[in-house]
Design an enzyme around this catalytic site. Sequence first.
Site: not given
Ligand code: PLP
Length: 387
Positions: A71-72, A198-200, A236, A323
């Site tokens: 996602g990042t 984001s997949g996870h 890839t 933390c």
């Molecule tokens: N954006 C939001 C709102 C999220 O909650 C997160 C992950 O916690 C991300 C982006 C980042 O996703 P990734 O962990 O796949 O980089």
Amino acid sequence: MQNVYLDNNATSMVAPEVVEAMLPFFREHWGNPSSMHAFGGRVREHVENARAQVAALIKADPSEIVFTGCGTESDNTAIRGTLEASGVRRSVITSRVEHPAVLGPCRDLRDRGYNLIELSVDHLGQIDLAELQEALRRGPCLASIMWANNETGVVFPMAEIARMVKAADGIIHTDAVQAGGKLIIDVQRVPVDLLALSGHKLHAPKGIGVLYVRKGTRMKPLLLGGHQEDSRRAGTENVPYIVGLGRAAELAARHMADSGRIAKLRDKLQAGLLATCPDTQINGDTQNRLANTLNVSFQYIEGEAILYSLSDLGIAASSGSACSSGSLEPSHVLRAMGIPFTAVHGSIRFSLSRFTTEAEIDRVLAQMPGVVTRLRAMSPFVQHAGR
Ligand code: PLP
């Protein structure tokens, strides 16, 4: 005793069907989808099938789906890539409650001379559309505004936001990482130009993301190299994870109706905590909130102390205070909402999933009053408050 996992906004269990879907792509179909031979061709078909599955989740065309590493990466590509391609846009609008995956690149752009506007939120974590309107008057912009907040679950009125940005000739990206698979997303109705998943967060593995790029949107890739993903993301393809994400997207769409059951469990948890733990408050707009998320502050105690106590009891949640979230700062989201110091420090996020059971919620409700009473008895804040 089984563990109770209520930290699904941090990451979610890989669904068993997703693991099954991925395994053949480690064992048998390990070809490169770009190869000309049949080995690659078969794999390419599965990648394209996954692309169609993901597209269906958000009602996009498969050609508008770009697979990324997370996602990042999707957020960074959307923000940097569109601004670089546009050249003339010097204005970036975002909100103060975005995930660091958006705030990071936006603040970096500010340091490199772009004009950055960070919209505020009210005490419920809601955005002020009048403030957005005002910001849009300052010239052509890229706006990056999240669909749903990861800490509070607050859902922004994305259709309205996107329409406003488009009416002002802006580009609109939304971080829908927490909305994906939890809310109905229809890019035919909500005119965003770019959208990150984001997949996870939706029962696929970590390390796979999606960037939706509406047809006609100009964007430079973040990674340069080969011509994969229609020259929008070199490298890839991570085939097993792409296949897994496709299956996860299909399952998420099928389980969308489950959100009523999840909301009921969340509401039971919320009502139970308010009834049994005094000096407790809910953070965020409860009328516009993801079904699975509950952010609650227990006054006069540290979130970390609650988390450790819960962890000892086999219960996983997370805290918006220092933390535990990997940062030394208390939650920037709760602070932007003007939540008092003592409440920010005692904030806990419970996030459920379709795998959460009522028995698990009952177990948390049975344990929480004891945890709170014990920690408050030791709390210097309570003594300071004269309680
Ligand atoms: N954006 C939001 C709102 C999220 O909650 C997160 C992950 O916690 C991300 C982006 C980042 O996703 P990734 O962990 O796949 O980089």
